[in-house]
Write an enzyme that holds these catalytic residues in place. Structure first.
Site, PDB file in Angstrom:
ATOM      1  N   ALA A   2       3.697   5.660   2.413  1.00 31.81           N
ATOM      2  CA  ALA A   2       3.468   6.738   3.372  1.00 31.81           C
ATOM      3  C   ALA A   2       2.770   7.874   2.635  1.00 31.81           C
ATOM      4  O   ALA A   2       2.882   7.992   1.414  1.00 31.81           O
ATOM      5  CB  ALA A   2       4.796   7.198   3.949  1.00 31.81           C
ATOM      6  N   GLY A  32       6.090   2.614   1.882  1.00 33.29           N
ATOM      7  CA  GLY A  32       5.660   2.159   3.202  1.00 33.29           C
ATOM      8  C   GLY A  32       4.750   0.937   3.152  1.00 33.29           C
ATOM      9  O   GLY A  32       4.652   0.197   4.136  1.00 33.29           O
ATOM     10  N   GLU A  45       7.052  -1.888   2.840  1.00 33.40           N
ATOM     11  CA  GLU A  45       7.760  -1.956   4.130  1.00 33.40           C
ATOM     12  C   GLU A  45       6.894  -2.562   5.228  1.00 33.40           C
ATOM     13  O   GLU A  45       7.380  -3.351   6.037  1.00 33.40           O
ATOM     14  CB  GLU A  45       8.235  -0.544   4.518  1.00 33.40           C
ATOM     15  CG  GLU A  45       9.349  -0.057   3.592  1.00 33.40           C
ATOM     16  CD  GLU A  45       9.642   1.429   3.752  1.00 33.40           C
ATOM     17  OE1 GLU A  45       8.704   2.249   3.648  1.00 33.40           O
ATOM     18  OE2 GLU A  45      10.810   1.776   3.988  1.00 33.40           O
ATOM     19  N   GLU A  57      10.829   5.451  -3.474  1.00 36.74           N
ATOM     20  CA  GLU A  57      11.201   6.675  -2.746  1.00 36.74           C
ATOM     21  C   GLU A  57      12.225   7.555  -3.451  1.00 36.74           C
ATOM     22  O   GLU A  57      12.111   8.779  -3.420  1.00 36.74           O
ATOM     23  CB  GLU A  57      11.717   6.324  -1.334  1.00 36.74           C
ATOM     24  CG  GLU A  57      10.637   5.901  -0.363  1.00 36.74           C
ATOM     25  CD  GLU A  57      10.324   4.414  -0.417  1.00 36.74           C
ATOM     26  OE1 GLU A  57      10.803   3.731  -1.348  1.00 36.74           O
ATOM     27  OE2 GLU A  57       9.615   3.938   0.475  1.00 36.74           O
TER      28      GLU A  57
HETATM   29  N1  CAA Z   1       0.218   9.273  -0.453  1.00 36.60           N
HETATM   30  C1  CAA Z   1      -0.860  10.066  -0.545  1.00 36.60           C
HETATM   31  N2  CAA Z   1      -1.853   9.876  -1.418  1.00 36.60           N
HETATM   32  C2  CAA Z   1      -1.767   8.817  -2.232  1.00 36.60           C
HETATM   33  C3  CAA Z   1      -0.671   7.942  -2.188  1.00 36.60           C
HETATM   34  C4  CAA Z   1       0.350   8.197  -1.235  1.00 36.60           C
HETATM   35  N3  CAA Z   1       1.415   7.395  -1.087  1.00 36.60           N
HETATM   36  N4  CAA Z   1      -0.842   6.996  -3.130  1.00 36.60           N
HETATM   37  C5  CAA Z   1      -2.014   7.271  -3.740  1.00 36.60           C
HETATM   38  N5  CAA Z   1      -2.566   8.378  -3.208  1.00 36.60           N
HETATM   39  C6  CAA Z   1      -3.829   9.010  -3.578  1.00 36.60           C
HETATM   40  C7  CAA Z   1      -3.686   9.814  -4.860  1.00 36.60           C
HETATM   41  O1  CAA Z   1      -3.125  11.089  -4.611  1.00 36.60           O
HETATM   42  C8  CAA Z   1      -5.121   9.881  -5.313  1.00 36.60           C
HETATM   43  O2  CAA Z   1      -5.792  10.855  -4.568  1.00 36.60           O
HETATM   44  P1  CAA Z   1      -6.863  11.844  -5.293  1.00 36.60           P
HETATM   45  O3  CAA Z   1      -7.932  10.934  -5.788  1.00 36.60           O
HETATM   46  O4  CAA Z   1      -7.276  12.759  -4.183  1.00 36.60           O
HETATM   47  O5  CAA Z   1      -6.126  12.489  -6.406  1.00 36.60           O
HETATM   48  C9  CAA Z   1      -5.676   8.531  -4.900  1.00 36.60           C
HETATM   49  O6  CAA Z   1      -4.783   8.026  -3.888  1.00 36.60           O
HETATM   50  C10 CAA Z   1      -5.704   7.526  -6.028  1.00 36.60           C
HETATM   51  O7  CAA Z   1      -4.412   7.461  -6.570  1.00 36.60           O
HETATM   52  P2  CAA Z   1      -4.110   7.622  -8.140  1.00 36.60           P
HETATM   53  O8  CAA Z   1      -5.137   8.490  -8.775  1.00 36.60           O
HETATM   54  O9  CAA Z   1      -2.684   8.035  -8.289  1.00 36.60           O
HETATM   55  O10 CAA Z   1      -4.340   6.115  -8.621  1.00 36.60           O
HETATM   56  P3  CAA Z   1      -3.661   5.399  -9.855  1.00 36.60           P
HETATM   57  O11 CAA Z   1      -4.383   4.100 -10.030  1.00 36.60           O
HETATM   58  O12 CAA Z   1      -3.557   6.289 -11.023  1.00 36.60           O
HETATM   59  O13 CAA Z   1      -2.148   5.097  -9.373  1.00 36.60           O
HETATM   60  C11 CAA Z   1      -0.470   4.386  -7.824  1.00 36.60           C
HETATM   61  C12 CAA Z   1      -1.933   4.235  -8.318  1.00 36.60           C
HETATM   62  C13 CAA Z   1       0.484   3.886  -8.921  1.00 36.60           C
HETATM   63  C14 CAA Z   1      -0.313   3.543  -6.571  1.00 36.60           C
HETATM   64  C15 CAA Z   1      -0.194   5.869  -7.548  1.00 36.60           C
HETATM   65  O14 CAA Z   1      -1.221   6.372  -6.701  1.00 36.60           O
HETATM   66  C16 CAA Z   1       1.123   6.105  -6.875  1.00 36.60           C
HETATM   67  O15 CAA Z   1       2.161   6.073  -7.508  1.00 36.60           O
HETATM   68  N6  CAA Z   1       1.090   6.389  -5.555  1.00 36.60           N
HETATM   69  C17 CAA Z   1       2.267   6.723  -4.798  1.00 36.60           C
HETATM   70  C18 CAA Z   1       3.115   5.494  -4.553  1.00 36.60           C
HETATM   71  C19 CAA Z   1       4.381   5.876  -3.822  1.00 36.60           C
HETATM   72  O16 CAA Z   1       5.230   6.609  -4.340  1.00 36.60           O
HETATM   73  N7  CAA Z   1       4.542   5.373  -2.586  1.00 36.60           N
HETATM   74  C20 CAA Z   1       5.690   5.617  -1.767  1.00 36.60           C
HETATM   75  C21 CAA Z   1       5.441   6.778  -0.869  1.00 36.60           C
HETATM   76  S1  CAA Z   1       6.910   7.332  -0.063  1.00 36.60           S
HETATM   77  C22 CAA Z   1       7.080   6.291   1.268  1.00 36.60           C
HETATM   78  O17 CAA Z   1       6.329   5.358   1.467  1.00 36.60           O
HETATM   79  C23 CAA Z   1       8.219   6.658   2.190  1.00 36.60           C
HETATM   80  C24 CAA Z   1       8.528   5.669   3.223  1.00 36.60           C
HETATM   81  O18 CAA Z   1       9.214   4.687   3.020  1.00 36.60           O
HETATM   82  C25 CAA Z   1       8.096   5.899   4.598  1.00 36.60           C
END
Ligand code: CAA
Length: 261
Positions: A63, A108, A111, A131
């Site tokens: 998400a 998400g 999920e 999360e």
């Molecule tokens: N939400 C918003 N933006 C996201 C995102 C997310 N979940 N995941 C990645 N992005 C964005 C980053 O902010 C980045 O944007 P910018 O270029 O504008 O900075 C872009 O995507 C590329 O990401 P990274 O630079 O971080 O890429 P990376 O290769 O270094 O890392 C990754 C990849 C490990 C997937 C890392 O992006 C990451 O950890 N993302 C978040 C993963 C996460 O925590 N997901 C769970 C979200 S909570 C949820 O989903 C709740 C639920 O159950 C409903």
């Protein structure tokens, strides 16, 4: 549509979540568009769906953390409901949905893959529920579907530790059915979708309903669900044709496509 690409290829359709600059993270617009895309699928023609993410790196990275970062308790709950409603629509969609997981499937993303009937992935796929590291619980069904798929012990370990797992471990614990190279993944998904689409459509839909509804019922109720859906197939043109074809001993005869009636 800004974030969803939908392509119908004969009897199956491919939905691609396409928000590559944010690794296909699910914001409200993506969820709304996904819901509208499902509503628009032509169920008279399409017999199976594939769900995937745009690009080589990510299926869905979760998400949208930016959108969630300022939510109040009530807004957080509403955002959870929004995701849950769309994912439940996917899970109960009349035809099978195959998740072709082509990279990160986090939060998400994991999920949404679990709301699909079948998960296959590429060898660069990473699954996880990160999360608790963000100060929240999984909110789009992760606390429920992961335990049902891989067992409560493994689900609790993954969710409490927030540790990501790679494709081979996802295969070992039964979270995915098969792992392919990145190049092979979509071909394998399309081959499976075409294979499903060539079987009797009413029967396939009834199988999905029987499995899904039966899993939520005790065995006495579950077998009654099966009986009704089994009975429902009889007198259809597809049942009559499928059985007559088998019983006809003429080996030269070529099987016609099922007609969905
Ligand atoms: N939400 C918003 N933006 C996201 C995102 C997310 N979940 N995941 C990645 N992005 C964005 C980053 O902010 C980045 O944007 P910018 O270029 O504008 O900075 C872009 O995507 C590329 O990401 P990274 O630079 O971080 O890429 P990376 O290769 O270094 O890392 C990754 C990849 C490990 C997937 C890392 O992006 C990451 O950890 N993302 C978040 C993963 C996460 O925590 N997901 C769970 C979200 S909570 C949820 O989903 C709740 C639920 O159950 C409903």
């Amino acid at each position: 549509m800004e974030f969803i690409v939908y392509e119908q290829k004969g009897a199956y359709g491919i939905i691609t979540i396409s928000r590559e600059k944010a690794l296909n993270a699910l914001n409200s617009s993506v969820l709304d568009e996904l819901s509208a895309t499902l509503d628009a699928v032509n169920l008279d023609e399409v017999r199976c769906l594939i769900l995937t993410g745009a690009g080589q790196k990510s299926f869905v990275a979760g998400a949208d953390i930016g959108e969630m970062s300022t939510l109040t308790k009530a807004e957080g709950e509403a955002f959870g409901k929004k995701g849950n409603d769309v994912f439940r629509k996917l899970e109960t969609f009349p035809i099978p949905v195959i998740a072709a997981v082509n990279g990160f499937a986090l939060g998400g993303g994991c999920e949404i893959s679990m709301s699909c009937d079948i998960r296959i992935c590429s060898d660069n796929a990473v699954f996880g529920q990160p999360e608790v590291g963000l100060g929240i619980t999984p909110g789009f069904g992760g606390t429920q579907r992961l335990a049902r798929l891989v067992g409560a012990g493994m689900a609790k370990q993954m969710i409490y530790t927030a540790r990501n797992i790679k494709a081979d471990e996802a295969l070992r614990i039964g979270l995915v059915n098969a792992v392919y190279t990145q190049e092979e993944l979509m071909g394998a998904a399309e081959k499976m979708a075409a294979g499903i689409a060539k079987n009797a459509p009413i029967a396939v839909r009834n199988c999905k309903k029987a499995i899904n509804e039966g899993l939520d019922a005790d065995m006495d109720a579950a077998i009654v669900i099966e009986e009704k859906l089994f009975g429902d197939c009889f007198e259809t043109e597809d049942q009559r044709y499928g059985m007559a074809f088998f019983l006809d001993k003429n080996k030269e005869k070529v099987k016609e496509p099922f007609k969905n009636c």
